[in-house]
Motif scaffolding. Structure first.
Motif, PDB file in Angstrom:
ATOM      1  N   ALA A 103      28.145   7.713 -17.295  1.00  0.00           N
ATOM      2  CA  ALA A 103      28.868   7.182 -16.143  1.00  0.00           C
ATOM      3  C   ALA A 103      28.005   6.286 -15.273  1.00  0.00           C
ATOM      4  CB  ALA A 103      29.445   8.322 -15.303  1.00  0.00           C
ATOM      5  N   THR A 104      26.687   6.275 -15.503  1.00  0.00           N
ATOM      6  CA  THR A 104      25.804   5.355 -14.766  1.00  0.00           C
ATOM      7  C   THR A 104      25.810   3.958 -15.379  1.00  0.00           C
ATOM      8  OG1 THR A 104      23.846   5.884 -16.123  1.00  0.00           O
ATOM      9  CG2 THR A 104      24.257   7.261 -14.172  1.00  0.00           C
ATOM     10  N   GLN A 105      26.353   3.823 -16.562  1.00  0.00           N
ATOM     11  CA  GLN A 105      26.333   2.550 -17.277  1.00  0.00           C
ATOM     12  C   GLN A 105      27.576   1.717 -16.955  1.00  0.00           C
ATOM     13  OE1 GLN A 105      23.289   2.065 -19.386  1.00  0.00           O
ATOM     14  NE2 GLN A 105      23.038   3.666 -17.841  1.00  0.00           N
ATOM     15  N   ASN A 106      27.636   0.508 -17.512  1.00  0.00           N
ATOM     16  CA  ASN A 106      28.808  -0.362 -17.325  1.00  0.00           C
ATOM     17  C   ASN A 106      29.059  -0.654 -15.843  1.00  0.00           C
ATOM     18  OD1 ASN A 106      31.116  -1.834 -18.365  1.00  0.00           O
ATOM     19  ND2 ASN A 106      32.411  -0.163 -17.648  1.00  0.00           N
ATOM     20  N   GLY A 107      27.987  -0.813 -15.073  1.00  0.00           N
ATOM     21  CA  GLY A 107      28.109  -1.107 -13.649  1.00  0.00           C
ATOM     22  C   GLY A 107      28.050   0.112 -12.759  1.00  0.00           C
ATOM     23  N   GLY A 108      28.076   1.323 -13.354  1.00  0.00           N
ATOM     24  CA  GLY A 108      27.950   2.539 -12.565  1.00  0.00           C
ATOM     25  C   GLY A 108      29.280   3.074 -12.068  1.00  0.00           C
ATOM     26  N   THR A 109      29.228   4.281 -11.480  1.00  0.00           N
ATOM     27  CA  THR A 109      30.421   4.955 -10.969  1.00  0.00           C
ATOM     28  C   THR A 109      30.171   5.373  -9.535  1.00  0.00           C
ATOM     29  OG1 THR A 109      30.892   5.763 -13.202  1.00  0.00           O
ATOM     30  CG2 THR A 109      32.052   6.835 -11.378  1.00  0.00           C
ATOM     31  N   THR A 110      30.927   4.815  -8.618  1.00  0.00           N
ATOM     32  CA  THR A 110      30.762   5.093  -7.184  1.00  0.00           C
ATOM     33  C   THR A 110      32.001   5.696  -6.551  1.00  0.00           C
ATOM     34  OG1 THR A 110      31.448   2.819  -6.663  1.00  0.00           O
ATOM     35  CG2 THR A 110      29.086   3.232  -6.902  1.00  0.00           C
ATOM     36  N   GLY A 111      33.119   5.738  -7.275  1.00  0.00           N
ATOM     37  CA  GLY A 111      34.339   6.307  -6.730  1.00  0.00           C
ATOM     38  C   GLY A 111      34.785   5.598  -5.468  1.00  0.00           C
ATOM     39  N   GLY A 112      35.123   6.375  -4.440  1.00  0.00           N
ATOM     40  CA  GLY A 112      35.649   5.803  -3.197  1.00  0.00           C
ATOM     41  C   GLY A 112      34.606   5.456  -2.170  1.00  0.00           C
ATOM     42  N   ALA A 113      33.339   5.394  -2.566  1.00  0.00           N
ATOM     43  CA  ALA A 113      32.269   5.089  -1.612  1.00  0.00           C
ATOM     44  C   ALA A 113      32.559   3.793  -0.864  1.00  0.00           C
ATOM     45  CB  ALA A 113      30.932   4.972  -2.335  1.00  0.00           C
ATOM     46  N   GLY A 114      32.345   3.814   0.454  1.00  0.00           N
ATOM     47  CA  GLY A 114      32.560   2.641   1.287  1.00  0.00           C
ATOM     48  C   GLY A 114      33.964   2.506   1.829  1.00  0.00           C
ATOM     49  N   GLY A 115      34.863   3.374   1.402  1.00  0.00           N
ATOM     50  CA  GLY A 115      36.241   3.303   1.875  1.00  0.00           C
ATOM     51  C   GLY A 115      36.578   4.404   2.854  1.00  0.00           C
ATOM     52  N   ALA A 116      37.849   4.528   3.150  1.00  0.00           N
ATOM     53  CA  ALA A 116      38.330   5.547   4.082  1.00  0.00           C
ATOM     54  C   ALA A 116      38.191   6.931   3.465  1.00  0.00           C
ATOM     55  CB  ALA A 116      39.793   5.285   4.436  1.00  0.00           C
ATOM     56  N   THR A 117      38.031   7.934   4.321  1.00  0.00           N
ATOM     57  CA  THR A 117      38.018   9.339   3.908  1.00  0.00           C
ATOM     58  C   THR A 117      39.193  10.041   4.564  1.00  0.00           C
ATOM     59  OG1 THR A 117      35.614   9.387   3.660  1.00  0.00           O
ATOM     60  CG2 THR A 117      36.729  11.502   3.948  1.00  0.00           C
TER      61      THR A 117
END
Length: 516
Positions: A41-55
């Motif tokens: 999941a770190t490959q292909n640009g990585g995985t950040t989910g909803g980071a930086g958005g609303a909670t």
């Protein structure tokens, strides 16, 4: 005395904390960042989910659907913090341009940049599964998903606790507990399934137990487009098979604890390649090989421990790798990782795997530690307003909402949209339910950077989660919990929306003030 391998998947086999003496193997890979995304999941640009958005906070399935549907677009980042039990009784369909959801499952369809994380006392998805399709950059963390059925009642997600299909990319599933109460005859299917071109997935620090089927990669011998899956520090307990079943593609399986695998374990077939490192296999049968087909797969093995593992004889459609478990291929891993010695895997997995374990991880030396910073569990709560928003002093300047127009999604009997712009705290608007939208609008564009949501007397604190949205663009300007003074980057707009996505009681908005 050794325990014999049971053939009844209904029996619960307890995890043994077996720690054999030995020296840790030398680590040839750089250690991944503690507590962050790992594996493929770190490959292909990585995985950040909803980071930086609303909670936003959700305590029902409907609120999860609302959070997805109230976004400005299907790719607007969002973190949904879930607490409590999600089930069929509190999950309903919701309409919106940024979602395609349903009432029988949590459907992440054609969306991206989403995190769903359990918080507080925990999140349990009871008989309701999570389906990811045609989506990317998804994080699922600290959730329990149990007893999802494909037959009987109620049914959800084809019987899969988590299912992925149709071009899914970059999913990190972490600190989950996935369990059933039987096999196909009892209505259950897989716990963690991938098919139809799913790639770059990591399943870490999770428990899969008490089911006939753990999970597959590829739905048939021709569905070999799925690849690049990592499984590490998971407990596979009291399962018949598919831990995992790999059809084509590449999987990295390391530092997992297998207990009570009844029929077959890691099943690499149809050209699949599995790298199998430093796992602990206990009280199990045929833990690696090609099974139930003549289309064989391959594997590279090192550092594994076999504790009371039995092997069947080779025959047609049955090609066990043991007892020697010799490598038949080589697999190159593109990311850094640290290997715990297999002898301590039962101990470290018992401490770290599953939901509600504090998201603890291994330090790569057989010690559990709490991440110093976890990207999916914010150290601060969602934005909140004043304790008593009904008596909040308004910001300086003129209230631009006085005399403006107003509308909304619904209104309860005896209330009016216009009550929020009449300057009176004795009148108010309520939605017809506990969620809804109220808007202020002007005939010409106004520059706004602050709104003040004032609740009527006696209803203070009823509003839980909300969003402020620029109606002209659909952009979410701010989100949080509570009400009161809300500030954001100035926008020029003819209409601004206040969207209530969850409430603990009937919302009563007396005034929706707007300021430059």
């Amino acid at each position: 005395m050794r325990r014999t391998v049971t053939r009844s998947i209904a029996a619960v086999i307890a995890t043994a904390a077996v720690v054999a003496a030995g020296v840790a193997l030398s680590i040839t890979h750089a250690s991944a960042a503690t507590g962050g995304v790992t594996g493929y999941a770190t490959q292909n640009g990585g995985t950040t989910g909803g980071a930086g958005g609303a909670t936003v906070k959700a305590t029902t399935g409907t609120q999860i659907n609302q959070a997805l549907c109230n976004r400005a677009s299907a790719s607007t980042p969002i973190t949904i913090q879930v607490e409590g039990t999600i089930n069929h009784g509190n999950t309903s369909d919701v309409s919106g341009s940024s979602c395609d959801v349903g009432a029988t499952l949590i459907d992440l369809k054609e969306v991206s940049n989403v995190t769903i994380v359990g918080v507080g006392s925990g999140a349990v998805f009871d008989q309701i599964g999570i389906h990811i399709r045609s989506s990317s950059n998804i994080i699922l963390q600290n959730l329990t998903i149990k007893n999802v059925k494909k037959s009987g009642s109620p049914t959800s997600n084809g019987g899969d606790a988590i299912g992925m299909e149709s071009g899914v990319r970059n999913v990190w599933a972490d600190h989950l507990t996935l369990e059933a109460s039987g096999g196909e005859a009892e209505g259950y299917d897989g716990l963690f399934d991938m098919k139809d071109d799913t790639k770059y997935v990591t399943l870490s620090y999770s428990i899969l137990r008490n089911s006939e089927r753990g999970g597959l990669i590829g739905s048939s011998e021709t569905d070999t487009s799925n690849s690049f899956i990592s499984y590490h520090h998971n407990l596979y307990q009291n399962l018949n098979s598919r831990v995992p079943l790999l059809r084509g593609g590449t999987a990295h399986v390391y530092n997992n604890h297998y207990v009570g695998i009844v029929e077959s374990g890691i099943n690499s077939r149809a050209g699949g390649k599995a790298k199998v490192d430093n796992n602990y296999f206990e009280d199990s049968k045929d833990v690696l090989g090609t099974f139930y087909t003549d289309e064989r797969g391959t594997w590279q093995t090192s550092g594994n421990i076999l504790d009371n593992v039995t092997w069947s004889s080779q025959g047609s459609e049955n090609y066990p790798a043991g007892p020697a478990m010799a490598s038949t291929t080589t697999v190159s891993i593109p990311y850094g990782y640290a290997l715990d010695n297999a002898s301590c895997v039962p101990q470290i997995v018992a401490k770290t795997a599953g939901a509600n374990k504090g998201n603890q991880v291994s330090d790569g030396s057989c010690n559990a530690q709490t991440p110093s910073q976890n990207p999916t569990t914010p150290t601060t709560s969602p934005t909140t307003g004043p304790t008593d928003p009904g008596t909040t002093n308004p910001p300086g300047g003129a209230n631009l909402a006085i005399g403006a127009g107003a509308d909304g999604s619904s209104k309860a009997s005896g209330t009016s949209f216009g009550n929020v712009v009449d300057g009176s705290m004795s009148t108010y608007w309520s939605p017809s339910g506990t969620t809804g939208r109220v808007s202020v609008k002007w005939g010409s564009a106004q520059t706004i950077d602050t709104v003040n949501i004032r609740e009527a007397a006696g209803s203070e604190g009823n509003i839980d989660n909300w969003q402020v949205v620029n109606n002209a663009t659909g952009a979410v300007l701010a989100s949080g919990t509570g009400a009161g003074v809300i500030t954001f980057t100035a926008v020029s707009t003819t209409k601004i929306n206040f969207v209530i996505t969850s409430a603990s009681g009937t919302p009563r908005v007396a005034e929706f003030e707007a300021y430059a």
